[in-house]
Design a protein around this motif. Structure first.
Motif, PDB file in Angstrom:
ATOM      1  N   TRP A  30       0.843  -1.200   0.000  1.00  0.00           N
ATOM      2  CA  TRP A  30       0.000   0.000   0.000  1.00  0.00           C
ATOM      3  C   TRP A  30       0.872   1.241   0.000  1.00  0.00           C
ATOM      4  CZ3 TRP A  30      -5.486  -0.074   0.336  1.00  0.00           C
ATOM      5  CH2 TRP A  30      -6.049  -1.329   0.538  1.00  0.00           C
ATOM      6  N   ALA A  31       0.319   2.338  -0.529  1.00  0.00           N
ATOM      7  CA  ALA A  31       0.975   3.648  -0.471  1.00  0.00           C
ATOM      8  C   ALA A  31      -0.093   4.713  -0.614  1.00  0.00           C
ATOM      9  CB  ALA A  31       2.017   3.802  -1.572  1.00  0.00           C
ATOM     10  N   SER A  32      -0.101   5.646   0.317  1.00  0.00           N
ATOM     11  CA  SER A  32      -1.073   6.756   0.304  1.00  0.00           C
ATOM     12  C   SER A  32      -2.510   6.261   0.255  1.00  0.00           C
ATOM     13  CB  SER A  32      -0.807   7.687  -0.885  1.00  0.00           C
ATOM     14  OG  SER A  32       0.508   8.186  -0.853  1.00  0.00           O
ATOM     15  N   GLY A  33      -2.798   5.170   0.955  1.00  0.00           N
ATOM     16  CA  GLY A  33      -4.163   4.666   1.053  1.00  0.00           C
ATOM     17  C   GLY A  33      -4.620   3.838  -0.119  1.00  0.00           C
ATOM     18  N   GLU A  34      -3.724   3.582  -1.092  1.00  0.00           N
ATOM     19  CA  GLU A  34      -4.090   2.796  -2.263  1.00  0.00           C
ATOM     20  C   GLU A  34      -3.071   1.680  -2.451  1.00  0.00           C
ATOM     21  OE1 GLU A  34      -4.277   5.417  -5.560  1.00  0.00           O
ATOM     22  OE2 GLU A  34      -6.100   6.464  -4.883  1.00  0.00           O
ATOM     23  N   ASP A  53       1.133  -6.973  -8.105  1.00  0.00           N
ATOM     24  CA  ASP A  53       0.280  -6.818  -9.294  1.00  0.00           C
ATOM     25  C   ASP A  53      -0.569  -5.556  -9.192  1.00  0.00           C
ATOM     26  OD1 ASP A  53      -1.747  -7.392  -7.492  1.00  0.00           O
ATOM     27  OD2 ASP A  53      -1.978  -9.478  -8.140  1.00  0.00           O
ATOM     28  N   LYS A  54      -1.556  -5.436 -10.061  1.00  0.00           N
ATOM     29  CA  LYS A  54      -2.395  -4.224 -10.099  1.00  0.00           C
ATOM     30  C   LYS A  54      -3.140  -4.000  -8.794  1.00  0.00           C
ATOM     31  CE  LYS A  54      -3.097  -4.221 -15.110  1.00  0.00           C
ATOM     32  NZ  LYS A  54      -4.083  -4.234 -16.215  1.00  0.00           N
ATOM     33  N   LYS A  55      -3.389  -5.061  -8.058  1.00  0.00           N
ATOM     34  CA  LYS A  55      -4.057  -4.944  -6.762  1.00  0.00           C
ATOM     35  C   LYS A  55      -3.069  -4.841  -5.607  1.00  0.00           C
ATOM     36  CE  LYS A  55      -8.198  -7.444  -8.264  1.00  0.00           C
ATOM     37  NZ  LYS A  55      -9.119  -8.585  -7.995  1.00  0.00           N
ATOM     38  N   GLY A  56      -1.783  -4.719  -5.934  1.00  0.00           N
ATOM     39  CA  GLY A  56      -0.763  -4.601  -4.884  1.00  0.00           C
ATOM     40  C   GLY A  56      -0.387  -5.918  -4.250  1.00  0.00           C
ATOM     41  N   VAL A  57      -0.882  -7.032  -4.794  1.00  0.00           N
ATOM     42  CA  VAL A  57      -0.671  -8.352  -4.186  1.00  0.00           C
ATOM     43  C   VAL A  57       0.594  -8.987  -4.763  1.00  0.00           C
ATOM     44  CG1 VAL A  57      -1.648 -10.666  -3.884  1.00  0.00           C
ATOM     45  CG2 VAL A  57      -3.138  -8.643  -3.800  1.00  0.00           C
ATOM     46  N   PHE A  58       1.332  -9.681  -3.931  1.00  0.00           N
ATOM     47  CA  PHE A  58       2.518 -10.396  -4.373  1.00  0.00           C
ATOM     48  C   PHE A  58       2.612 -11.737  -3.644  1.00  0.00           C
ATOM     49  CE2 PHE A  58       3.911  -8.308  -0.524  1.00  0.00           C
ATOM     50  CZ  PHE A  58       4.717  -9.260   0.087  1.00  0.00           C
ATOM     51  N   THR A  59       3.380 -12.651  -4.241  1.00  0.00           N
ATOM     52  CA  THR A  59       3.659 -13.960  -3.635  1.00  0.00           C
ATOM     53  C   THR A  59       5.140 -14.252  -3.808  1.00  0.00           C
ATOM     54  OG1 THR A  59       1.438 -14.779  -4.138  1.00  0.00           O
ATOM     55  CG2 THR A  59       3.140 -16.421  -3.646  1.00  0.00           C
ATOM     56  N   THR A  95       1.295  -7.124   5.435  1.00  0.00           N
ATOM     57  CA  THR A  95       0.903  -5.888   4.762  1.00  0.00           C
ATOM     58  C   THR A  95       2.075  -4.921   4.802  1.00  0.00           C
ATOM     59  OG1 THR A  95      -1.428  -6.161   5.369  1.00  0.00           O
ATOM     60  CG2 THR A  95      -0.699  -3.939   4.753  1.00  0.00           C
ATOM     61  N   ILE A  96       2.360  -4.296   3.681  1.00  0.00           N
ATOM     62  CA  ILE A  96       3.496  -3.373   3.575  1.00  0.00           C
ATOM     63  C   ILE A  96       2.991  -2.005   3.154  1.00  0.00           C
ATOM     64  CG2 ILE A  96       5.640  -2.888   2.330  1.00  0.00           C
ATOM     65  CD1 ILE A  96       5.863  -5.953   1.926  1.00  0.00           C
ATOM     66  N   ARG A  97       3.475  -0.975   3.811  1.00  0.00           N
ATOM     67  CA  ARG A  97       3.091   0.400   3.472  1.00  0.00           C
ATOM     68  C   ARG A  97       4.349   1.195   3.154  1.00  0.00           C
ATOM     69  NH1 ARG A  97      -2.230   0.676   4.741  1.00  0.00           N
ATOM     70  NH2 ARG A  97      -2.975  -0.822   6.311  1.00  0.00           N
ATOM     71  N   LEU A  98       4.404   1.751   1.950  1.00  0.00           N
ATOM     72  CA  LEU A  98       5.548   2.534   1.511  1.00  0.00           C
ATOM     73  C   LEU A  98       5.241   4.024   1.581  1.00  0.00           C
ATOM     74  CD1 LEU A  98       6.879   0.561  -1.599  1.00  0.00           C
ATOM     75  CD2 LEU A  98       7.608   0.405   0.775  1.00  0.00           C
TER      76      LEU A  98
END
Length: 435
Positions: A30-34, A53-59, A95-98
Motif C-alpha cells: 500500500w501507499a497513500s491509502g491505495e 500486481d495491479k491490486k498490490g498483491v505479491f507472492t 501488509t506493507i506500506r511505503l
C-alpha cells in the motif's frame, strides 16, 4: 576445550535446520491509502524477486528460516526492510506500506541544518539502552539505577505500549545484545533473557548462560546458507573465523586474525617472570593442557594492563558478500558466501593523524548495507561511511549532540542516548538523519 562449543554448535544448528522447507510469503503493498503495483519484494541475501500486481498483491517463496528480512523497493518511494518471524506455518501473510520519496529538482540547491529528533524522553526515568523491533522500540530504562530496571515497548512517537519489571533475581541489568537471528537478548548480571513482541505485548524467555556464550555470542553474522562465528578469547591476541553451512555438519576455516606486535609482547611475559613463577606457570599449563605463555601473561597481569587491548576485527555480510575488516593487516577481506576469497582491499581509515580519534567500532545499516566507522574529536562523535569495495571514506557525518552514547544505525538514521551537559534532564533517545 575452547573448541568444544564448535562441536556443540554444529550439532544444534544441524538439528534446528534439519526440517528446512520452503515458505510462501503473501502480502499486499500500500501507499497513500491505495494499493501499489510494481513494487519489488526480495528476501535479503537472495536474488529471487516478486512484483506486486495491479491490486498490490505479491507472492514470494523462500526457504524456511527463523526470521525473514524482506527488502521492498519501488521507484519514487522510500525503500523499506521488513522483518518477519517464522511461525512454523506453510504461508505467511503481511501488509506493507511505503512512503513516497522526496526528490530535489536539479536546478534548486537546498541546504538545511537538521536538528536531532527526540523519539522517547520522560522526566521520571532514563533510557540506558535500546533496540529495534519492526516499527517499535525496546527500551531498557531505570528510575535511579539499573539494579531496579524496567523494559518498555514504545512506538517512534514516544508512546509507551508496554512495561515489564525485570526480576530482582536476574541481578543488575547491563545491556542488550542483538543476535544474528534478529532477536534481542537482555544481558543481566545473573541471567539472560530473550525478548519478543506479540502485538503490543513484551515477552521474556530465559536463555541459559552457557547456551548464550557457546551458541549465540560467537556468531558474528549469517547469510542464506551459512553462519559465521569465531573462537575469540579476549585474553589472547589471536582468533579464527569459521563458516558453517546449515545443511552440513562440518565447519570451514575462513581466516585468522592476529596482532603480531602484541603477540610478541604477550609471549615475552613468561621470560620476565621470576624462576619460581615460571615453574608455577608450567605446572598450571600442564594441568590445564594449555600454553605456558598464556598462563604467564595472565599471572603477570599483562592482559589487564594499558599495553593490552582485545582484538577488533568484525565480520559483516553485505550484499551477499562476507567482509572481514582486519584492522591489524590493514585489509578488508571479501568472500563469496561459498567461502571463496574475492579480493583483499587496503584500508587506512583506522590510522588517523591523532590515533585517539579512532574509537575501534564499526556500525552497519542493514537496510542499506552500509558500513560506518566511529571517530571522536573534542567529545563529538563523527561517522565515516566506508566503502568495502574500495576501502575509502565516502562521507563524514558529525553528530549534533556532545557525548552521545549507545549509537545504532537504521534506515539512514543514527540513534543514540543523550543527556544535555549540566542538565537535570534524564537520558532521552534521539535520532539524526545521516546526510
Amino acid at each position: 576445550m575452547r573448541f568444544l562449543f564448535v562441536i556443540l554448535l554444529l550439532c544444534i544448528l544441524t538439528r534446528v535446520h534439519a526440517q528446512d522447507s520452503t515458505v510462501v510469503i503473501q502480502g499486499t503493498v500500500w501507499a497513500s491509502g491505495e494499493t501499489l503495483e510494481g513494487a519489488g519484494i526480495r528476501e535479503s541475501g537472495s536474488s529471487r524477486v516478486a512484483l506486486s500486481d495491479k491490486k498490490g498483491v505479491f507472492t514470494l517463496r523462500v526457504n524456511r528460516h527463523a526470521i525473514y528480512r524482506l527488502v521492498i523497493s519501488h521507484l519514487g518511494y522510500e525503500s523499506q526492510i521488513k522483518t518477519i518471524r517464522d511461525d512454523n506455518s506453510d504461508s505467511l501473510r503481511i501488509t506493507i506500506r511505503l512512503t513516497r520519496a522526496l526528490a530535489l529538482l536539479d536546478t534548486v540547491s537546498v541546504v538545511a541544518v537538521h536538528k536531532p529528533e527526540t523519539l522517547v524522553g520522560k522526566p521520571n526515568y532514563s533510557i540506558h539502552d535500546f533496540d529495534f523491533y519492526e516499527d517499535k522500540l525496546i527500551l531498557l530504562t531505570a528510575t535511579k539505577n539499573l539494579k531496579d530496571a524496567q523494559l518498555r515497548l514504545s512506538d517512534y512517537h514516544g508512546k509507551i505500549l508496554a512495561t515489564y519489571q525485570i526480576p530482582k533475581s536476574a541481578g543488575e541489568a547491563l545491556h542488550f545484545h542483538h543476535d544474528y537471528m534478529g532477536y534481542t537478548e537482555l544481558i543481566c548480571k545473573d541471567s539472560i533473557f530473550r525478548l519478543d513482541v506479540i502485538g503490543n505485548d513484551l515477552l521474556m524467555y530465559t536463555v541459559p548462560k552457557a547456551d548464550f556464550e557457546n551458541y549465540l555470542k560467537p556468531v558474528q553474522d549469517s547469510s542464506k546458507e551459512n553462519v559465521y562465528y569465531h573462537n575469540q578469547w579476549e585474553k589472547y591476541p589471536a582468533f579464527n573465523y569459521y563458516s558453517k553451512n546449515i545443511h552440513d555438519s562440518l565447519s570451514v576455516f575462513l581466516r585468522t586474525i592476529s596482532n603480531q606486535d602484541l603477540m610478541k609482547l604477550y609471549n615475552l611475559e613468561y621470560y620476565y617472570l621470576p624462576s619460581r613463577m615460571q615453574l608455577e606457570a608450567r605446572r598450571i599449563a600442564e594441568y590445564y593442557k594449555t600454553d605456558r605463555k598464556i598462563v604467564a601473561a595472565l599471572m603477570s597481569g599483562f592482559t589487564n594492563s594499558i599495553y593490552y587491548e582485545p582484538l577488533y576485527a568484525p565480520l559483516f555480510v553485505l550484499n551477499d558478500t562476507v567482509c572481514v575488516f582486519n584492522h591489524y593487516s590493514d585489509y578488508v577481506y571479501r568472500y563469496m558466501t561459498q567461502n571463496t576469497l574475492i579480493d583483499s582491499v587496503p584500508i587506512h581509515y583506522h590510522h588517523p593523524k591523532n590515533w585517539k580519534e579512532w574509537k575501534k567500532q564499526l556500525f552497519v545499516d542493514e537496510a542499506r548495507n552500509q558500513v560506518y566507522a566511529l571517530f571522536s574529536k573534542d567529545g563529538h562523535f563523527s561517522l565515516k561511511r566506508i566503502n568495502p569495495s574500495t576501502g575509502r571514506e565516502e562521507l563524514t557525518y558529525k553528530l549534533k549532540h556532545h557525548s552521545a552514547s549507545k549509537l545504532k544505525l537504521k534506515d539512514g538514521f543514527v540513534y543514540y542516548v543523550y543527556r544535555p551537559f549540566d542538565s537535570t534532564q534524564e537520558l532521552f533517545l534521539y535520532r539524526e538523519k545521516i546526510e
